[in-house]
Scaffold this active site. Structure first.
Site, PDB file in Angstrom:
ATOM      1  N   HIS A 151       0.797  -1.165  -0.030  1.00  0.00           N
ATOM      2  CA  HIS A 151      -0.050  -0.014   0.053  1.00  0.00           C
ATOM      3  C   HIS A 151       0.719   1.110   0.067  1.00  0.00           C
ATOM      4  CE1 HIS A 151       0.885  -0.682   4.454  1.00  0.00           C
ATOM      5  NE2 HIS A 151       1.040   0.606   4.513  1.00  0.00           N
ATOM      6  N   HIS A 200      -5.630  -2.301   3.702  1.00  0.00           N
ATOM      7  CA  HIS A 200      -5.446  -1.245   2.874  1.00  0.00           C
ATOM      8  C   HIS A 200      -4.782  -1.414   1.701  1.00  0.00           C
ATOM      9  CE1 HIS A 200      -2.239  -0.851   5.246  1.00  0.00           C
ATOM     10  NE2 HIS A 200      -2.125   0.295   5.473  1.00  0.00           N
ATOM     11  N   HIS A 246       0.466  -1.575  14.789  1.00  0.00           N
ATOM     12  CA  HIS A 246      -0.543  -0.634  14.481  1.00  0.00           C
ATOM     13  C   HIS A 246      -1.911  -0.786  15.354  1.00  0.00           C
ATOM     14  CE1 HIS A 246       1.708   1.720  11.529  1.00  0.00           C
ATOM     15  NE2 HIS A 246       1.721   0.624  10.520  1.00  0.00           N
ATOM     16  N   GLU A 265       7.982   1.364   4.453  1.00  0.00           N
ATOM     17  CA  GLU A 265       7.298   0.625   5.569  1.00  0.00           C
ATOM     18  C   GLU A 265       7.448  -1.069   5.307  1.00  0.00           C
ATOM     19  OE1 GLU A 265       3.081   1.047   6.162  1.00  0.00           O
ATOM     20  OE2 GLU A 265       3.464   0.178   8.468  1.00  0.00           O
TER      21      GLU A 265
HETATM   22 FE   LIG Z   1       1.559   2.061   5.976  1.00  0.00          FE
END
Ligand SMILES: [Fe+2]
Length: 307
Positions: A151, A200, A246, A265
């Protein structure tokens, strides 16, 4: 079913200040496969990606050139074009070959001034393990050995309009949002959206238009995240934060920088998304916990460094 057939984020095309340093990072540390190189560009794919490439690095500057989203069928392009024009976005058709090994398609300038390309085909290169009695991973992976891109997170002055743009034009739905209130007229501080079942494909947070916050590579699990961190130590990669967890998306993460300063990331976990799963809402005072669940606060770099 998706509204317009977008399946996933297909490619990230970014700028780097120094191509040879970038090759060290993306090739040697991240372990992407170099698939093509020109005087000013290098193309990579992850080991579990079948299409020709998923990362394009272009010499000169930093930040995002464009994002490519793949649709399942050529006929999806027309529906997206109509929806984009109805939304008021600037569009142009692109021809096969404008992007190396990529089909014809549609280029859209988003309300946040990001360039988004929609395409239906890319030359298939296949993977080392293949599709016939495949091994579970290639034996001689380099460094992190990232399987695939996952993502991107971009910034926009008007997050709510971007949420509506990705929904109405591209058929995405929001899995999570940070909202000023639970009322219908609330403002959005961030939105996490998917076109399929990953948690996502794109996220948008408030900030200047046209900027990149990060793009992410998917890893299998927490132990792979930790191992990626070990490679970052070996290769002296600048780490932003992590390994950590997260709250938003429930993913596990390390944020770090490529040699040009573009944030990357490594991401694992997250839940399976589906369109009728209710959107999760976070309130601004819980943003720190939402982003970094364990630390419960954002570092200043995370909110200010963009490319
Ligand atoms: Fe991310």
């Amino acid at each position: 079913m998706p509204l317009h057939g977008v399946t996933r984020l297909g490619y990230v095309h970014a700028r780097v200040t120094d191509l040879s340093e970038a090759k060290g990072h993306y090739g040697n540390t991240m372990g992407l496969y170099p698939v093509h190189e020109t005087a000013d560009r290098v193309y990579y794919k992850g080991w579990d990606e079948f299409d020709h490439h998923s990362v394009v690095l272009e010499a000169g500057g930093v930040g995002l050139v464009k994002l490519g989203f793949k649709v399942t069928d050529p006929s999806d392009i027309e529906g997206i074009e109509k929806a984009a024009q109805a939304f008021g976005a600037v569009t142009e058709r692109m021809s096969a070959g404008e992007n190396l090994e990529v089909s014809d398609g549609l280029r859209i300038v988003s309300p946040s001034d990001h360039v988004i390309e929609i395409y239906h085909g890319m030359t298939m290169r296949g993977t080392e393990v293949g599709t016939h009695n495949p091994e579970v991973f290639p034996r001689h992976l380099v460094g992190v050995g990232a399987p695939r891109i996952d993502h991107a997170l971009i910034t926009a002055e008007d997050v709510k309009t971007m949420d509506r743009f990705f929904h109405e034009v591209l058929g995405f739905y929001a899995t999570e949002r940070v909202v000023t209130s639970l009322d219908a007229d609330a403002d959005y501080i961030g939105t996490w959206m998917t076109a399929g079942n990953t948690v996502h494909d794109i996220a948008v947070i408030g900030g200047p238009n046209g900027k990149l916050h990060h793009f992410a590579f998917q890893l299998t699990d927490w132990s792979e995240i930790k191992k990626a961190g070990d490679f970052f130590a070996m290769d002296d990669v600048s780490v932003d934060i992590g390994p950590t967890q997260h709250g938003i998306t429930r993913g596990e993460t390390i944020y770090f920088f490529d040699p040009s300063g573009n944030r990357n990331e490594v991401f694992s976990g997250g839940y399976v998304a589906y369109p009728d799963r209710p959107t999760v809402n976070w309130t601004p005072e819980q943003l720190g916990k939402g982003i970094f669940y364990i630390q419960r606060e954002l570092n200043e770099r995370f909110t200010t460094v963009l490319t």
